[in-house]
Write a protein that holds these residues in place. Structure first.
Motif, PDB file in Angstrom:
ATOM      1  N   HIS A 188     -60.485  27.642  -4.823  1.00 60.85           N
ATOM      2  CA  HIS A 188     -59.268  28.263  -4.055  1.00 60.85           C
ATOM      3  C   HIS A 188     -58.520  27.365  -3.092  1.00 60.85           C
ATOM      4  O   HIS A 188     -59.198  26.974  -2.216  1.00 60.85           O
ATOM      5  CB  HIS A 188     -60.127  29.442  -3.501  1.00 60.85           C
ATOM      6  N   ALA A 189     -57.381  27.505  -3.162  1.00 57.98           N
ATOM      7  CA  ALA A 189     -56.350  26.359  -2.434  1.00 57.98           C
ATOM      8  C   ALA A 189     -56.271  26.940  -1.034  1.00 57.98           C
ATOM      9  O   ALA A 189     -55.984  26.107   0.014  1.00 57.98           O
ATOM     10  CB  ALA A 189     -55.099  26.339  -2.976  1.00 57.98           C
ATOM     11  N   GLY A 190     -56.721  28.096  -0.598  1.00 57.85           N
ATOM     12  CA  GLY A 190     -56.406  28.935   0.867  1.00 57.85           C
ATOM     13  C   GLY A 190     -54.996  29.022   1.152  1.00 57.85           C
ATOM     14  O   GLY A 190     -54.104  29.164   0.147  1.00 57.85           O
ATOM     15  N   ASP A 191     -54.527  28.818   2.410  1.00 55.67           N
ATOM     16  CA  ASP A 191     -52.917  28.759   2.541  1.00 55.67           C
ATOM     17  C   ASP A 191     -52.668  27.525   2.572  1.00 55.67           C
ATOM     18  O   ASP A 191     -53.299  26.617   3.478  1.00 55.67           O
ATOM     19  CB  ASP A 191     -52.795  29.372   3.799  1.00 55.67           C
ATOM     20  N   THR A 192     -51.666  27.280   1.828  1.00 56.96           N
ATOM     21  CA  THR A 192     -51.334  25.594   1.793  1.00 56.96           C
ATOM     22  C   THR A 192     -49.806  25.232   1.546  1.00 56.96           C
ATOM     23  O   THR A 192     -49.563  26.271   0.455  1.00 56.96           O
ATOM     24  CB  THR A 192     -52.245  24.792   1.191  1.00 56.96           C
ATOM     25  N   ALA A 193     -49.135  24.501   1.745  1.00 56.22           N
ATOM     26  CA  ALA A 193     -48.100  23.826   1.149  1.00 56.22           C
ATOM     27  C   ALA A 193     -48.673  22.771  -0.024  1.00 56.22           C
ATOM     28  O   ALA A 193     -49.697  22.887  -0.307  1.00 56.22           O
ATOM     29  CB  ALA A 193     -47.307  23.045   2.097  1.00 56.22           C
ATOM     30  N   LEU A 194     -47.773  22.467  -0.771  1.00 55.26           N
ATOM     31  CA  LEU A 194     -47.884  21.628  -1.800  1.00 55.26           C
ATOM     32  C   LEU A 194     -48.315  20.225  -1.333  1.00 55.26           C
ATOM     33  O   LEU A 194     -47.485  19.590  -0.530  1.00 55.26           O
ATOM     34  CB  LEU A 194     -46.700  21.527  -2.702  1.00 55.26           C
ATOM     35  N   PHE A 195     -49.311  19.484  -1.791  1.00 57.53           N
ATOM     36  CA  PHE A 195     -49.500  18.059  -1.554  1.00 57.53           C
ATOM     37  C   PHE A 195     -50.139  17.399  -2.627  1.00 57.53           C
ATOM     38  O   PHE A 195     -50.735  17.907  -3.320  1.00 57.53           O
ATOM     39  CB  PHE A 195     -50.353  18.096  -0.130  1.00 57.53           C
ATOM     40  N   SER A 196     -49.670  16.220  -2.784  1.00 60.47           N
ATOM     41  CA  SER A 196     -49.933  15.276  -3.944  1.00 60.47           C
ATOM     42  C   SER A 196     -51.562  15.003  -4.180  1.00 60.47           C
ATOM     43  O   SER A 196     -51.898  14.866  -5.262  1.00 60.47           O
ATOM     44  CB  SER A 196     -49.034  14.117  -3.930  1.00 60.47           C
ATOM     45  N   ASP A 197     -52.138  14.988  -3.310  1.00 60.96           N
ATOM     46  CA  ASP A 197     -53.629  14.771  -3.264  1.00 60.96           C
ATOM     47  C   ASP A 197     -54.349  15.959  -3.945  1.00 60.96           C
ATOM     48  O   ASP A 197     -55.586  15.650  -4.132  1.00 60.96           O
ATOM     49  CB  ASP A 197     -54.276  14.580  -2.001  1.00 60.96           C
ATOM     50  N   MET A 198     -53.869  17.130  -4.178  1.00 61.05           N
ATOM     51  CA  MET A 198     -54.245  17.866  -5.199  1.00 61.05           C
ATOM     52  C   MET A 198     -54.656  17.434  -6.408  1.00 61.05           C
ATOM     53  O   MET A 198     -55.779  17.925  -6.763  1.00 61.05           O
ATOM     54  CB  MET A 198     -53.281  19.296  -5.147  1.00 61.05           C
ATOM     55  N   GLY A 199     -53.904  16.459  -6.751  1.00 60.93           N
ATOM     56  CA  GLY A 199     -54.141  15.843  -7.840  1.00 60.93           C
ATOM     57  C   GLY A 199     -55.632  15.059  -8.045  1.00 60.93           C
ATOM     58  O   GLY A 199     -56.153  14.852  -8.956  1.00 60.93           O
ATOM     59  N   LEU A 200     -56.012  14.911  -6.689  1.00 62.96           N
ATOM     60  CA  LEU A 200     -57.258  14.110  -6.787  1.00 62.96           C
ATOM     61  C   LEU A 200     -58.559  15.200  -7.036  1.00 62.96           C
ATOM     62  O   LEU A 200     -59.717  14.599  -7.331  1.00 62.96           O
ATOM     63  CB  LEU A 200     -57.670  13.613  -5.161  1.00 62.96           C
ATOM     64  N   ILE A 201     -58.488  16.454  -6.740  1.00 63.15           N
ATOM     65  CA  ILE A 201     -59.583  17.363  -7.076  1.00 63.15           C
ATOM     66  C   ILE A 201     -60.102  17.402  -8.160  1.00 63.15           C
ATOM     67  O   ILE A 201     -61.203  17.012  -8.190  1.00 63.15           O
ATOM     68  CB  ILE A 201     -58.956  18.810  -6.409  1.00 63.15           C
ATOM     69  N   PRO A 202     -59.537  17.666  -9.254  1.00 60.04           N
ATOM     70  CA  PRO A 202     -60.172  17.383 -10.500  1.00 60.04           C
ATOM     71  C   PRO A 202     -60.844  15.990 -10.997  1.00 60.04           C
ATOM     72  O   PRO A 202     -61.671  15.934 -11.562  1.00 60.04           O
ATOM     73  CB  PRO A 202     -59.160  17.918 -11.564  1.00 60.04           C
ATOM     74  N   LYS A 203     -60.063  14.906 -10.290  1.00 53.71           N
ATOM     75  CA  LYS A 203     -60.626  13.828 -10.501  1.00 53.71           C
ATOM     76  C   LYS A 203     -62.005  13.501 -10.022  1.00 53.71           C
ATOM     77  O   LYS A 203     -62.976  12.833 -10.218  1.00 53.71           O
ATOM     78  CB  LYS A 203     -59.813  12.728 -10.162  1.00 53.71           C
ATOM     79  N   LEU A 204     -62.238  14.090  -8.826  1.00 56.23           N
ATOM     80  CA  LEU A 204     -63.361  14.141  -7.774  1.00 56.23           C
ATOM     81  C   LEU A 204     -64.416  14.753  -8.252  1.00 56.23           C
ATOM     82  O   LEU A 204     -65.775  14.536  -8.462  1.00 56.23           O
ATOM     83  CB  LEU A 204     -62.934  14.347  -6.379  1.00 56.23           C
ATOM     84  N   PHE A 205     -63.991  16.150  -8.703  1.00 57.21           N
ATOM     85  CA  PHE A 205     -65.315  17.139  -9.119  1.00 57.21           C
ATOM     86  C   PHE A 205     -65.436  17.438 -10.614  1.00 57.21           C
ATOM     87  O   PHE A 205     -66.355  17.910 -10.992  1.00 57.21           O
ATOM     88  CB  PHE A 205     -64.674  18.573  -8.224  1.00 57.21           C
ATOM     89  N   GLY A 206     -64.239  17.079 -11.416  1.00 59.94           N
ATOM     90  CA  GLY A 206     -64.092  17.547 -12.781  1.00 59.94           C
ATOM     91  C   GLY A 206     -62.991  18.519 -13.053  1.00 59.94           C
ATOM     92  O   GLY A 206     -62.609  19.179 -12.245  1.00 59.94           O
ATOM     93  N   LYS A 207     -63.245  18.811 -14.395  1.00 60.29           N
ATOM     94  CA  LYS A 207     -62.324  19.999 -14.791  1.00 60.29           C
ATOM     95  C   LYS A 207     -62.376  21.299 -14.145  1.00 60.29           C
ATOM     96  O   LYS A 207     -63.528  21.541 -13.878  1.00 60.29           O
ATOM     97  CB  LYS A 207     -62.403  20.224 -16.465  1.00 60.29           C
TER      98      LYS A 207
END
Ligand code: NI
Ligand code: MN
Length: 227
Positions: A139-158
């Protein structure tokens, strides 16, 4: 910590950014009911809640968190400063204050706090990655776009599900949210935080079209999916 289970997880969209997750435990993210134009029922209709997860202290996210925690003896899991608000301390509800980068392990559930690019009064706004019943929900909460979102599946998994705000003005618009979906690559992206008020008018179909090939599903308030 690995999370495995064959038990089903039920995800119900409750309007605006409010999402109910029912599995081995019941979690409620951004519990905004009172004065929520999209709320289809009041807090008295909720099932037994174990954990309440506000992403930040804006009224449309912290919402009825304290009242719900009081009624259900639920635990509020939030950024440290929210747990120190006078309204929270005076209510004597159970809280777990944490911070971005941290993971809280409880009853077979992992609740991790992720960054969000937004504002707030108490502490920083955040998103959550919740892992239980063998599923992984962001759940992204309230947020703008940021490229580090790409790290989330790398860190936690699919990710099984990504819940992304699309209403613009205070958060991502459909174009930005679609770019977020492509960074996150969830099995399914669900738009939230739109059309609650005129200022956050957005077309979820535009989000779906721009997100391709990422699969999306638009949920009406009170609609649920089973994972
Ligand atoms: Ni906000
Ligand atoms: Mn908001």
């Amino acid at each position: 910590m690995s999370v495995r289970s064959n038990q089903k997880l039920k995800l119900t969209f409750l309007g605006h950014a409010a999402v109910l997750l029912e599995g081995s435990k019941t979690l409620l993210i951004d519990p905004f009911f009172t004065n929520n134009p999209q709320a289809v029922f009041g807090i008295e209709k909720l099932p037994k809640i174990d954990f309440v997860l506000p992403t930040h202290d804006h009224f449309d996210h912290l919402g009825d968190a304290v009242e719900i925690a009081k009624r259900h003896q639920a635990t509020i899991i939030a950024i440290h400063e929210i747990t120190q608000l006078p309204s929270v301390l005076e209510s004597k509800v159970k809280t777990v204050g944490m911070n971005i980068g941290g993971t809280y392990h409880a009853d077979g559930i992992n609740i991790s706090m992720t960054p969000a690019v937004h504002s707030s009064t108490a502490g920083s706004p955040c998103g959550f990655v919740v892992e239980f019943n063998g599923k992984r929900i962001y759940h992204a909460g309230d947020t703008a776009l940021f490229s580090d979102m790409g790290l989330i599946p790398k860190l936690f998994g699919k990710l099984d599900i990504a819940l992304l705000p699309i209403g613009g003005h205070y958060v991502m618009d459909p174009k930005q949210a679609a770019m977020a979906a492509k960074l996150l690559k969830p099995k399914l992206a669900i738009p939230i935080h739109y059309n609650t008020w005129p200022v956050i008018q957005a077309d979820p179909k535009e989000f779906s079209r721009l997100s391709r090939p990422i699969k999306t599903q638009v949920l009406s308030p009170s609609e649920f999916i089973t994972l």
